[in-house]
Design a protein around this motif. Structure first.
Motif, PDB file in Angstrom:
ATOM      1  N   MET A 191      17.590  30.930 -40.703  1.00  0.00           N
ATOM      2  CA  MET A 191      17.270  29.986 -41.736  1.00  0.00           C
ATOM      3  C   MET A 191      17.105  30.543 -42.911  1.00  0.00           C
ATOM      4  O   MET A 191      16.342  31.483 -43.293  1.00  0.00           O
ATOM      5  CB  MET A 191      16.155  28.969 -41.264  1.00  0.00           C
ATOM      6  N   GLN A 192      17.662  29.700 -43.838  1.00  0.00           N
ATOM      7  CA  GLN A 192      17.294  29.983 -45.335  1.00  0.00           C
ATOM      8  C   GLN A 192      16.854  28.857 -45.960  1.00  0.00           C
ATOM      9  O   GLN A 192      17.204  27.659 -45.942  1.00  0.00           O
ATOM     10  CB  GLN A 192      18.695  30.374 -45.931  1.00  0.00           C
ATOM     11  N   GLY A 193      15.705  29.200 -46.624  1.00  0.00           N
ATOM     12  CA  GLY A 193      15.118  28.031 -47.358  1.00  0.00           C
ATOM     13  C   GLY A 193      14.099  28.617 -48.454  1.00  0.00           C
ATOM     14  O   GLY A 193      13.755  29.917 -48.539  1.00  0.00           O
ATOM     15  N   THR A 194      13.350  27.683 -49.213  1.00  0.00           N
ATOM     16  CA  THR A 194      12.481  28.032 -50.043  1.00  0.00           C
ATOM     17  C   THR A 194      10.957  27.997 -49.524  1.00  0.00           C
ATOM     18  O   THR A 194      10.784  27.047 -49.277  1.00  0.00           O
ATOM     19  CB  THR A 194      12.375  27.226 -51.535  1.00  0.00           C
ATOM     20  N   CYS A 195      10.278  29.030 -49.499  1.00  0.00           N
ATOM     21  CA  CYS A 195       9.111  29.170 -49.153  1.00  0.00           C
ATOM     22  C   CYS A 195       8.073  28.466 -49.881  1.00  0.00           C
ATOM     23  O   CYS A 195       7.854  28.581 -51.112  1.00  0.00           O
ATOM     24  CB  CYS A 195       8.300  30.622 -49.057  1.00  0.00           C
ATOM     25  N   LYS A 196       7.163  27.311 -49.238  1.00  0.00           N
ATOM     26  CA  LYS A 196       6.447  26.566 -49.863  1.00  0.00           C
ATOM     27  C   LYS A 196       4.799  26.870 -49.637  1.00  0.00           C
ATOM     28  O   LYS A 196       3.743  26.237 -49.803  1.00  0.00           O
ATOM     29  CB  LYS A 196       6.613  25.027 -49.531  1.00  0.00           C
ATOM     30  N   GLY A 197       4.667  28.055 -48.946  1.00  0.00           N
ATOM     31  CA  GLY A 197       3.445  28.480 -48.587  1.00  0.00           C
ATOM     32  C   GLY A 197       2.985  28.222 -46.990  1.00  0.00           C
ATOM     33  O   GLY A 197       3.545  27.664 -46.486  1.00  0.00           O
ATOM     34  N   TYR A 198       1.591  28.385 -46.916  1.00  0.00           N
ATOM     35  CA  TYR A 198       0.877  28.375 -45.692  1.00  0.00           C
ATOM     36  C   TYR A 198      -0.604  27.435 -45.876  1.00  0.00           C
ATOM     37  O   TYR A 198      -1.359  27.762 -46.441  1.00  0.00           O
ATOM     38  CB  TYR A 198       0.516  29.924 -45.316  1.00  0.00           C
ATOM     39  N   MET A 199      -0.379  26.373 -45.091  1.00  0.00           N
ATOM     40  CA  MET A 199      -1.487  25.565 -44.733  1.00  0.00           C
ATOM     41  C   MET A 199      -1.972  25.809 -43.246  1.00  0.00           C
ATOM     42  O   MET A 199      -2.730  26.762 -42.661  1.00  0.00           O
ATOM     43  CB  MET A 199      -1.249  24.220 -45.268  1.00  0.00           C
ATOM     44  N   ILE A 200      -1.251  24.964 -42.638  1.00  0.00           N
ATOM     45  CA  ILE A 200      -1.397  24.863 -40.991  1.00  0.00           C
ATOM     46  C   ILE A 200      -0.270  25.804 -40.552  1.00  0.00           C
ATOM     47  O   ILE A 200      -0.515  26.475 -39.589  1.00  0.00           O
ATOM     48  CB  ILE A 200      -1.644  23.448 -40.295  1.00  0.00           C
ATOM     49  N   HIS A 201       0.812  25.685 -41.058  1.00  0.00           N
ATOM     50  CA  HIS A 201       1.946  26.419 -40.765  1.00  0.00           C
ATOM     51  C   HIS A 201       2.733  26.882 -42.146  1.00  0.00           C
ATOM     52  O   HIS A 201       2.201  26.465 -43.176  1.00  0.00           O
ATOM     53  CB  HIS A 201       2.922  25.700 -40.184  1.00  0.00           C
ATOM     54  N   ILE A 202       3.545  27.886 -42.021  1.00  0.00           N
ATOM     55  CA  ILE A 202       4.254  28.178 -43.233  1.00  0.00           C
ATOM     56  C   ILE A 202       5.528  27.193 -43.171  1.00  0.00           C
ATOM     57  O   ILE A 202       6.299  26.919 -42.331  1.00  0.00           O
ATOM     58  CB  ILE A 202       4.743  29.630 -42.970  1.00  0.00           C
ATOM     59  N   THR A 203       5.944  26.776 -44.534  1.00  0.00           N
ATOM     60  CA  THR A 203       7.111  25.732 -44.697  1.00  0.00           C
ATOM     61  C   THR A 203       8.093  26.430 -45.458  1.00  0.00           C
ATOM     62  O   THR A 203       7.922  27.202 -46.508  1.00  0.00           O
ATOM     63  CB  THR A 203       6.436  24.431 -45.384  1.00  0.00           C
ATOM     64  N   LEU A 204       9.296  25.901 -45.110  1.00  0.00           N
ATOM     65  CA  LEU A 204      10.520  26.458 -45.723  1.00  0.00           C
ATOM     66  C   LEU A 204      11.047  24.963 -46.047  1.00  0.00           C
ATOM     67  O   LEU A 204      11.420  24.196 -45.099  1.00  0.00           O
ATOM     68  CB  LEU A 204      11.467  27.000 -44.826  1.00  0.00           C
ATOM     69  N   SER A 205      11.406  24.635 -47.298  1.00  0.00           N
ATOM     70  CA  SER A 205      11.894  23.550 -47.844  1.00  0.00           C
ATOM     71  C   SER A 205      13.520  23.837 -48.058  1.00  0.00           C
ATOM     72  O   SER A 205      13.876  25.062 -48.365  1.00  0.00           O
ATOM     73  CB  SER A 205      11.244  23.035 -48.932  1.00  0.00           C
ATOM     74  N   ASN A 206      14.289  22.868 -48.104  1.00  0.00           N
ATOM     75  CA  ASN A 206      15.762  22.851 -48.390  1.00  0.00           C
ATOM     76  C   ASN A 206      16.230  23.873 -47.343  1.00  0.00           C
ATOM     77  O   ASN A 206      17.322  24.617 -47.968  1.00  0.00           O
ATOM     78  CB  ASN A 206      15.837  22.954 -49.860  1.00  0.00           C
ATOM     79  N   ALA A 207      15.839  23.802 -46.170  1.00  0.00           N
ATOM     80  CA  ALA A 207      16.550  24.981 -45.223  1.00  0.00           C
ATOM     81  C   ALA A 207      17.709  24.645 -44.835  1.00  0.00           C
ATOM     82  O   ALA A 207      18.222  23.438 -44.705  1.00  0.00           O
ATOM     83  CB  ALA A 207      15.317  25.220 -44.232  1.00  0.00           C
ATOM     84  N   LYS A 208      18.477  25.815 -44.631  1.00  0.00           N
ATOM     85  CA  LYS A 208      19.629  25.459 -44.069  1.00  0.00           C
ATOM     86  C   LYS A 208      20.027  26.822 -42.971  1.00  0.00           C
ATOM     87  O   LYS A 208      19.317  27.857 -42.879  1.00  0.00           O
ATOM     88  CB  LYS A 208      21.001  25.457 -44.857  1.00  0.00           C
ATOM     89  N   ILE A 209      20.763  26.503 -41.938  1.00  0.00           N
ATOM     90  CA  ILE A 209      21.218  27.353 -40.762  1.00  0.00           C
ATOM     91  C   ILE A 209      22.218  28.533 -41.357  1.00  0.00           C
ATOM     92  O   ILE A 209      23.188  27.951 -41.816  1.00  0.00           O
ATOM     93  CB  ILE A 209      21.638  26.438 -39.543  1.00  0.00           C
ATOM     94  N   VAL A 210      21.711  29.695 -40.968  1.00  0.00           N
ATOM     95  CA  VAL A 210      22.618  30.628 -41.483  1.00  0.00           C
ATOM     96  C   VAL A 210      23.517  31.291 -40.237  1.00  0.00           C
ATOM     97  O   VAL A 210      24.449  31.663 -40.694  1.00  0.00           O
ATOM     98  CB  VAL A 210      21.718  31.820 -42.344  1.00  0.00           C
ATOM     99  N   LEU A 211      22.792  31.521 -39.233  1.00  0.00           N
ATOM    100  CA  LEU A 211      23.267  32.145 -37.867  1.00  0.00           C
ATOM    101  C   LEU A 211      22.615  31.609 -36.964  1.00  0.00           C
ATOM    102  O   LEU A 211      21.427  31.165 -36.732  1.00  0.00           O
ATOM    103  CB  LEU A 211      22.777  33.576 -38.087  1.00  0.00           C
TER     104      LEU A 211
END
Length: 126
Positions: free
Chosen positions: A106-126
């Motif tokens: 998955m490709q996306g922008t890392c928004k950090g870690y609270m309870i989990h790590i979040t990638l926003s605006n993600a898309k499937i690459v493979l």
């Protein structure tokens, strides 16, 4: 001393400014490629350092699909080891035919870690 600018001089100044602004477009950096296991380990070991390295950066993360929330556009990724922390991918566009257990990138922008790590605006690459 007062400077006087003619109307043609002012127009040339404005044109030069616009041309300079357009030529300073940001060059898109390639994504940082990292496994889910490595990304989680980085945040667990030293969250401030991981934030400096990954926060607001484009990442390409490979992992195992742990769960899918198709109605919310969310794909949860886990690493090779079973840990409580996951990567939550907020997918833009469709999720396609992904299923739990699939290996995906998955490709996306890392928004950090609270309870989990979040990638926003993600898309499937493979």
């Amino acid at each position: 001393m007062v400077a006087v600018i003619s109307s043609s001089g002012l127009v040339m100044l404005i044109v030069a400014f616009v041309v300079m602004r357009k030529s300073k477009k940001k060059v898109k950096e390639p994504p940082q490629v990292v496994s889910v296991t490595s990304l989680i380990a980085a945040f667990v070991k030293d969250a401030p350092q991981a934030n400096r390295q990954y926060l607001d950066k484009l990442l390409e993360v490979e992992g195992i699909v742990k769960a899918i929330e198709p109605d919310n556009g969310i794909v949860w990724l886990s690493g090779e080891r079973s840990v409580m922390i996951s990567v939550k991918c907020n997918v833009k566009g469709g999720i396609g035919s992904l299923e739990a257990g699939d290996t995906v990138r998955m490709q996306g922008t890392c928004k950090g870690y609270m309870i989990h790590i979040t990638l926003s605006n993600a898309k499937i690459v493979l």
